[in-house]
Design a protein around this motif. Structure first.
Motif, PDB file in Angstrom:
ATOM      1  N   ASP A  74       0.842  -1.197   0.000  1.00 25.03           N
ATOM      2  CA  ASP A  74       0.000   0.000   0.000  1.00 25.03           C
ATOM      3  C   ASP A  74       0.878   1.248   0.000  1.00 25.03           C
ATOM      4  OD1 ASP A  74      -2.317  -1.474   0.043  1.00 25.03           O
ATOM      5  OD2 ASP A  74      -2.542  -1.405   2.213  1.00 25.03           O
ATOM      6  N   HIS A  75       0.647   2.082  -0.988  1.00 25.25           N
ATOM      7  CA  HIS A  75       1.409   3.329  -1.118  1.00 25.25           C
ATOM      8  C   HIS A  75       0.404   4.474  -1.242  1.00 25.25           C
ATOM      9  CE1 HIS A  75       4.289   6.039  -3.463  1.00 25.25           C
ATOM     10  NE2 HIS A  75       4.859   5.860  -2.282  1.00 25.25           N
ATOM     11  N   ALA A  76      -0.613   4.422  -0.367  1.00 26.75           N
ATOM     12  CA  ALA A  76      -1.741   5.347  -0.471  1.00 26.75           C
ATOM     13  C   ALA A  76      -1.363   6.780  -0.137  1.00 26.75           C
ATOM     14  CB  ALA A  76      -2.877   4.887   0.442  1.00 26.75           C
TER      15      ALA A  76
ATOM     16  N   VAL B 107       7.562  10.142  -8.015  1.00 25.36           N
ATOM     17  CA  VAL B 107       8.272   9.163  -8.830  1.00 25.36           C
ATOM     18  C   VAL B 107       8.526   7.934  -7.955  1.00 25.36           C
ATOM     19  CG1 VAL B 107      10.356   8.685 -10.157  1.00 25.36           C
ATOM     20  CG2 VAL B 107       9.326  10.967 -10.226  1.00 25.36           C
ATOM     21  N   PHE B 108       7.935   6.822  -8.338  1.00 23.45           N
ATOM     22  CA  PHE B 108       8.005   5.607  -7.523  1.00 23.45           C
ATOM     23  C   PHE B 108       9.424   5.053  -7.551  1.00 23.45           C
ATOM     24  CE2 PHE B 108       7.056   1.163  -6.433  1.00 23.45           C
ATOM     25  CZ  PHE B 108       6.249   1.361  -5.332  1.00 23.45           C
TER      26      PHE B 108
ATOM     27  N   VAL C 172      -0.702  -0.947  -4.715  1.00 23.74           N
ATOM     28  CA  VAL C 172      -1.804   0.022  -4.697  1.00 23.74           C
ATOM     29  C   VAL C 172      -1.182   1.395  -4.505  1.00 23.74           C
ATOM     30  CG1 VAL C 172      -3.915   0.775  -3.539  1.00 23.74           C
ATOM     31  CG2 VAL C 172      -3.389  -1.678  -3.716  1.00 23.74           C
ATOM     32  N   THR C 173      -1.299   2.262  -5.499  1.00 27.13           N
ATOM     33  CA  THR C 173      -0.613   3.555  -5.462  1.00 27.13           C
ATOM     34  C   THR C 173      -1.286   4.559  -6.387  1.00 27.13           C
ATOM     35  OG1 THR C 173       1.543   4.644  -5.797  1.00 27.13           O
ATOM     36  CG2 THR C 173       0.979   2.871  -7.317  1.00 27.13           C
ATOM     37  N   PRO C 174      -1.146   5.851  -6.091  1.00 23.73           N
ATOM     38  CA  PRO C 174      -1.588   6.872  -7.040  1.00 23.73           C
ATOM     39  C   PRO C 174      -0.484   7.230  -8.036  1.00 23.73           C
ATOM     40  CG  PRO C 174      -0.939   7.933  -5.002  1.00 23.73           C
ATOM     41  CD  PRO C 174      -0.769   6.439  -4.795  1.00 23.73           C
TER      42      PRO C 174
ATOM     43  N   ASP D 239      -7.208   5.254  -7.050  1.00 25.87           N
ATOM     44  CA  ASP D 239      -8.590   5.650  -7.335  1.00 25.87           C
ATOM     45  C   ASP D 239      -9.436   4.455  -7.771  1.00 25.87           C
ATOM     46  OD1 ASP D 239      -7.890   8.237  -6.725  1.00 25.87           O
ATOM     47  OD2 ASP D 239      -7.754   8.910  -8.818  1.00 25.87           O
ATOM     48  N   GLU D 240      -8.838   3.573  -8.592  1.00 24.76           N
ATOM     49  CA  GLU D 240      -9.569   2.390  -9.066  1.00 24.76           C
ATOM     50  C   GLU D 240      -9.790   1.396  -7.922  1.00 24.76           C
ATOM     51  OE1 GLU D 240      -7.231   0.997 -12.335  1.00 24.76           O
ATOM     52  OE2 GLU D 240      -7.825   2.667 -13.624  1.00 24.76           O
TER      53      GLU D 240
END
Length: 199
Positions: free
Chosen positions: A66-68, A75-76, A108-110, A131-132
């Motif tokens: 989780d990277h919420a 930048v990941f 899970v990330t934006p 968002d998805e």
């Protein structure tokens, strides 16, 4: 069983998963969502451990990073990409009953950007835009509420069959959820040159 307790848990999950300020709270909500949907969910506070994992049975486990709390423009980083790619190995080492299971790592990330060095790791990881994920979560909770309302008591095979079909259609059931998440992080993230990455 009790409407009040059900409503309270549903509300708590929504509140935890819709906030953006506390990554640990999001992880707690994500684990509780897995339990609520019928998975055997777990989590660990160990260093480099996955966030939650959802076990369908001894043959399939979905493990999440989780990277919420990230930002869309973040930048990941390579280090985070490497960490999530190693989550299946952590599961096999720490949950012996899953040593032969199919373990699917999901990010899970934006974030929609990463660096070239992260791509080999992100090829091993399914991508779920935040968002998805939230839209899916809201729909899953609504489907669960709907089928619960129609429940007439144990042993009703027609109800069980209808629920199975509803869960498949909403991609709640394990195989359908896994099949919905076919794109990898490498497929979905744009490679950019960046001096600073999210760490």
């Amino acid at each position: 069983i009790h409407d009040r307790k059900y409503d309270a848990e549903e509300s708590a999950i929504l509140n935890l998963l819709l906030q953006n300020s506390d990554g640990k709270a999001f992880e707690v909500g994500h684990k509780r969502l897995g339990d609520f949907l019928g998975y055997s969910a777990g989590s660990s506070s160990e260093e480099a451990a996955p966030d939650p994992w959802w076990i369908a049975d001894d043959s399939l486990c979905l493990v999440f990073e989780d990277h919420a709390e990230g930002k869309p423009e973040t930048v990941f980083s390579v280090s985070k990409a490497r960490q999530v790619a190693l989550h299946p190995e952590w599961i096999r080492n720490n949950l012996p009953q899953l040593c032969k299971a199919e373990i699917t790592a999901i990010l899970v990330t934006p974030c929609t950007q990463t660096t070239k060095g992260a791509i080999p790791f992100l090829k091993q990881v399914r991508y779920w835009h935040l968002d998805e994920f939230r839209a899916w979560m809201k729909n899953a909770l609504q489907v669960l509420r709907d089928v619960r309302r129609d429940f007439q008591g144990p042993g009703n095979l027609a109800w069980r069959t209808a629920v199975a079909e509803r869960f498949k259609g909403a991609h709640i059931s394990p195989q359908e959820l896994k099949q919905m998440l076919t794109k990898t992080g490498a497929d979905c993230m744009k490679v950019v040159n960046a001096k600073e990455e999210d760490v």
